[in-house]
Scaffold this motif. Structure first.
Motif, PDB file in Angstrom:
ATOM      1  N   GLU A 247       0.830  -1.212   0.000  1.00 27.20           N
ATOM      2  CA  GLU A 247       0.000   0.000   0.000  1.00 27.20           C
ATOM      3  C   GLU A 247       0.860   1.256   0.000  1.00 27.20           C
ATOM      4  OE1 GLU A 247      -3.831  -2.100   2.208  1.00 27.20           O
ATOM      5  OE2 GLU A 247      -2.310  -1.074   3.401  1.00 27.20           O
ATOM      6  N   ARG A 248       1.909   1.243   0.780  1.00 24.76           N
ATOM      7  CA  ARG A 248       2.802   2.397   0.831  1.00 24.76           C
ATOM      8  C   ARG A 248       3.486   2.637  -0.512  1.00 24.76           C
ATOM      9  NH1 ARG A 248       5.213   0.813   4.957  1.00 24.76           N
ATOM     10  NH2 ARG A 248       7.004  -0.206   3.968  1.00 24.76           N
ATOM     11  N   GLU A 249       3.945   1.557  -1.145  1.00 21.15           N
ATOM     12  CA  GLU A 249       4.640   1.670  -2.427  1.00 21.15           C
ATOM     13  C   GLU A 249       3.693   2.080  -3.548  1.00 21.15           C
ATOM     14  OE1 GLU A 249       7.925   1.430  -3.169  1.00 21.15           O
ATOM     15  OE2 GLU A 249       8.183   1.424  -0.988  1.00 21.15           O
ATOM     16  N   LEU A 250       2.483   1.542  -3.559  1.00 22.74           N
ATOM     17  CA  LEU A 250       1.500   1.916  -4.583  1.00 22.74           C
ATOM     18  C   LEU A 250       1.141   3.397  -4.482  1.00 22.74           C
ATOM     19  CD1 LEU A 250      -1.026  -1.069  -4.620  1.00 22.74           C
ATOM     20  CD2 LEU A 250       0.205  -0.188  -6.614  1.00 22.74           C
ATOM     21  N   ALA A 251       0.869   3.852  -3.266  1.00 21.14           N
ATOM     22  CA  ALA A 251       0.500   5.253  -3.083  1.00 21.14           C
ATOM     23  C   ALA A 251       1.631   6.175  -3.520  1.00 21.14           C
ATOM     24  CB  ALA A 251       0.135   5.508  -1.619  1.00 21.14           C
ATOM     25  N   ALA A 252       2.858   5.833  -3.131  1.00 21.78           N
ATOM     26  CA  ALA A 252       3.999   6.674  -3.497  1.00 21.78           C
ATOM     27  C   ALA A 252       4.239   6.662  -4.998  1.00 21.78           C
ATOM     28  CB  ALA A 252       5.251   6.188  -2.760  1.00 21.78           C
ATOM     29  N   PHE A 253       4.139   5.507  -5.620  1.00 19.70           N
ATOM     30  CA  PHE A 253       4.396   5.391  -7.053  1.00 19.70           C
ATOM     31  C   PHE A 253       3.383   6.191  -7.860  1.00 19.70           C
ATOM     32  CE2 PHE A 253       3.965   3.175 -11.167  1.00 19.70           C
ATOM     33  CZ  PHE A 253       5.276   3.257 -11.618  1.00 19.70           C
ATOM     34  N   CYS A 254       2.122   6.119  -7.482  1.00 18.84           N
ATOM     35  CA  CYS A 254       1.058   6.780  -8.246  1.00 18.84           C
ATOM     36  C   CYS A 254       0.805   8.218  -7.808  1.00 18.84           C
ATOM     37  CB  CYS A 254      -0.229   5.966  -8.151  1.00 18.84           C
ATOM     38  SG  CYS A 254      -0.119   4.307  -8.858  1.00 18.84           S
ATOM     39  N   GLY A 255       1.400   8.631  -6.692  1.00 17.89           N
ATOM     40  CA  GLY A 255       1.291  10.019  -6.269  1.00 17.89           C
ATOM     41  C   GLY A 255       0.109  10.342  -5.386  1.00 17.89           C
ATOM     42  N   PHE A 256      -0.359   9.361  -4.596  1.00 20.08           N
ATOM     43  CA  PHE A 256      -1.499   9.595  -3.716  1.00 20.08           C
ATOM     44  C   PHE A 256      -1.098   9.470  -2.254  1.00 20.08           C
ATOM     45  CE2 PHE A 256      -3.490   8.884  -7.742  1.00 20.08           C
ATOM     46  CZ  PHE A 256      -4.616   9.700  -7.714  1.00 20.08           C
ATOM     47  N   GLU A 257      -1.940   9.993  -1.401  1.00 25.06           N
ATOM     48  CA  GLU A 257      -1.624  10.019   0.028  1.00 25.06           C
ATOM     49  C   GLU A 257      -1.663   8.632   0.658  1.00 25.06           C
ATOM     50  OE1 GLU A 257      -2.840  12.678   3.965  1.00 25.06           O
ATOM     51  OE2 GLU A 257      -4.233  12.552   2.263  1.00 25.06           O
ATOM     52  N   ALA A 258      -2.590   7.815   0.236  1.00 28.09           N
ATOM     53  CA  ALA A 258      -2.758   6.510   0.875  1.00 28.09           C
ATOM     54  C   ALA A 258      -3.349   5.514  -0.112  1.00 28.09           C
ATOM     55  CB  ALA A 258      -3.652   6.630   2.111  1.00 28.09           C
ATOM     56  N   ALA A 259      -3.289   4.237   0.259  1.00 26.21           N
ATOM     57  CA  ALA A 259      -3.831   3.166  -0.580  1.00 26.21           C
ATOM     58  C   ALA A 259      -4.389   2.063   0.302  1.00 26.21           C
ATOM     59  CB  ALA A 259      -2.750   2.605  -1.505  1.00 26.21           C
ATOM     60  N   LEU A 260      -5.305   1.291  -0.254  1.00 28.29           N
ATOM     61  CA  LEU A 260      -5.876   0.145   0.436  1.00 28.29           C
ATOM     62  C   LEU A 260      -5.962  -1.007  -0.558  1.00 28.29           C
ATOM     63  CD1 LEU A 260      -7.107  -0.634   3.221  1.00 28.29           C
ATOM     64  CD2 LEU A 260      -9.353  -0.158   2.231  1.00 28.29           C
ATOM     65  N   VAL A 261      -5.379  -2.152  -0.190  1.00 26.65           N
ATOM     66  CA  VAL A 261      -5.299  -3.298  -1.091  1.00 26.65           C
ATOM     67  C   VAL A 261      -6.466  -4.247  -0.863  1.00 26.65           C
ATOM     68  CG1 VAL A 261      -3.955  -5.396  -1.596  1.00 26.65           C
ATOM     69  CG2 VAL A 261      -2.808  -3.175  -1.434  1.00 26.65           C
ATOM     70  N   PHE A 262      -7.021  -4.743  -1.964  1.00 29.70           N
ATOM     71  CA  PHE A 262      -8.150  -5.672  -1.957  1.00 29.70           C
ATOM     72  C   PHE A 262      -7.758  -6.976  -2.650  1.00 29.70           C
ATOM     73  CE2 PHE A 262      -9.974  -1.594  -1.269  1.00 29.70           C
ATOM     74  CZ  PHE A 262     -11.183  -1.774  -0.609  1.00 29.70           C
ATOM     75  N   SER A 263      -8.620  -7.978  -2.548  1.00 32.20           N
ATOM     76  CA  SER A 263      -8.328  -9.277  -3.147  1.00 32.20           C
ATOM     77  C   SER A 263      -8.489  -9.282  -4.656  1.00 32.20           C
ATOM     78  CB  SER A 263      -9.227 -10.361  -2.538  1.00 32.20           C
ATOM     79  OG  SER A 263     -10.595 -10.077  -2.782  1.00 32.20           O
TER      80      SER A 263
END
Length: 375
Positions: free
Chosen positions: A80-96
């Motif tokens: 989640e941390r890497e996805l948010a940083a890569f795409c330029g967003f504050e936060a992320a939440l991973v789903f199945s």
């Protein structure tokens, strides 16, 4: 007889030539693949496979429970941390899955009394999210910001506009900047599904919202899938931290679903690391798409100009599309075949994936097979 109506539906599908068939593929397929969504060719990349293996050895085969019970691992939070940083967003939440991510975003952000403005060309997962949301859904013309403006102007309460960034059937891109401007004008949120943009569009594959200057905005929420350009499985929602916190507490496909398997999370992390190191992969996928389109169009086929890595080639009928795909397969080429009711415009077509790892020789071979097999 219980479920007797199923037989009648099966008969109707057979007569219309619309029967779907599961076709298991071997691990080492002899077919040249232009049908999958492996846009960057990472699903079998050694580093991605090793990321999956390492995660499985460390964390086991499954997440063991819902994310709120035992299913959240350090691996999930790192992803989640890497996805948010890569795409330029504050936060992320991973789903199945990406499907679960779309259901979560739309249902949790469209409560009773709100308006959901949905593009007519949206993916089934967004459509199902609209159906399940407690707000009122209004479907508007495809890729038309003025139609969105009209719908928002006629509603006085909370609202969100929902759209794919790249539409999966023809591969055309949504006018994201214009949609965002309309939403901001009326105080509405914007939810976009970047399943077909992540890894292909934006700087180094950071996605269509980043490319449109929307990354990190407090009124934009993005969903992505890990099963296309990243070669893994799963999905995620990206956006402001307060929106992500709300999803943790309100999204049923997060609360009541088992967490993403560790192997998929590990594979996605490895793919992100590869994309950071080799950002030219995104441009290569787009170049292959442009090359396929140019060659097919020059051969007289009705190919739609791609905005990302999907190349759509229209067929005269559903039956012709099925026969065309089958003849390509017999010649060693796997292509997608889209027919009603899967296509919103009712036009059958072959759907080609312009994978970034295809060689010039493979592209030429694919074009030759498609042209020679045309109905």
């Amino acid at each position: 007889m219980a479920f007797g109506w199923i037989d009648e539906q099966a008969r109707v599908r057979r007569e219309a030539g619309l029967v779907r068939i599961l076709r298991p593929r071997p691990a080492a397929s002899p077919l040249l693949d232009l049908a999958s969504n492996d846009y960057l060719g990472l699903a079998r990349h050694p580093e991605v496979v090793e990321g999956a293996v390492r995660a499985a050895r460390t964390w086991g085969g499954g997440a063991t429970g819902s994310r709120l019970v035992t299913g959240t691992t350090a691996l999930h939070t790192e992803l989640e941390r890497e996805l948010a940083a890569f795409c330029g967003f504050e936060a992320a939440l991973v789903f199945s899955s990406g499907y679960a991510a779309n259901l979560a975003a739309v249902t949790a952000l469209a409560p009773h009394g709100s308006l959901v403005v949905s593009d007519a060309g949206n993916h089934a997962s967004l459509i199902d999210g609209c159906r399940l949301a407690r707000g009122t859904t209004r479907v508007v013309e495809h890729a038309d910001p003025q139609a969105v403006r009209k719908a928002l102007a006629e509603h006085g309460g909370p609202a969100v506009a929902v759209s794919d960034t790249v539409f999966s059937v023809d591969g055309d891109a949504a006018p994201l900047a214009e949609l965002a401007a309309v939403c901001r004008e009326y105080g509405a949120g914007l939810i976009v599904d970047d399943a077909h943009g992540l890894g292909v569009l934006g700087g180094g594959g950071r996605g269509a919202p980043q490319g449109a200057g929307l990354a990190g905005r407090d009124d934009v929420v993005v969903t992505v899938t890990l099963s296309k350009s990243l070669g893994a499985q799963g999905g995620a929602v990206l956006g402001p931290a307060r929106v992500i916190d709300h999803l943790v507490n309100a999204a049923r496909t997060f609360i009541f679903d088992t967490g993403l398997a560790p192997a998929a999370a590990g594979a996605a992390l490895a793919a992100l690391a590869l994309l950071r190191r080799e950002p030219e992969r995104a441009g290569r996928a787009r170049a292959v798409a442009d090359g396929l389109h140019a060659r097919l169009t020059a051969a007289g086929l009705d190919a739609v100009r791609p905005d990302a890595a999907v190349v759509s080639v229209r067929a005269p009928s559903p039956e012709a599309a099925v026969r065309w795909a089958a003849d390509c397969r017999a010649a060693g080429l796997s292509v997608g075949c889209f027919r009603p009711p899967s296509v919103p415009d009712g036009i059958s077509r072959l759907r080609l994936t312009a994978r970034g790892d295809l060689t010039a020789e493979q592209v030429e071979r694919a074009v030759r097979v498609i042209v020679e097999a045309r109905p």
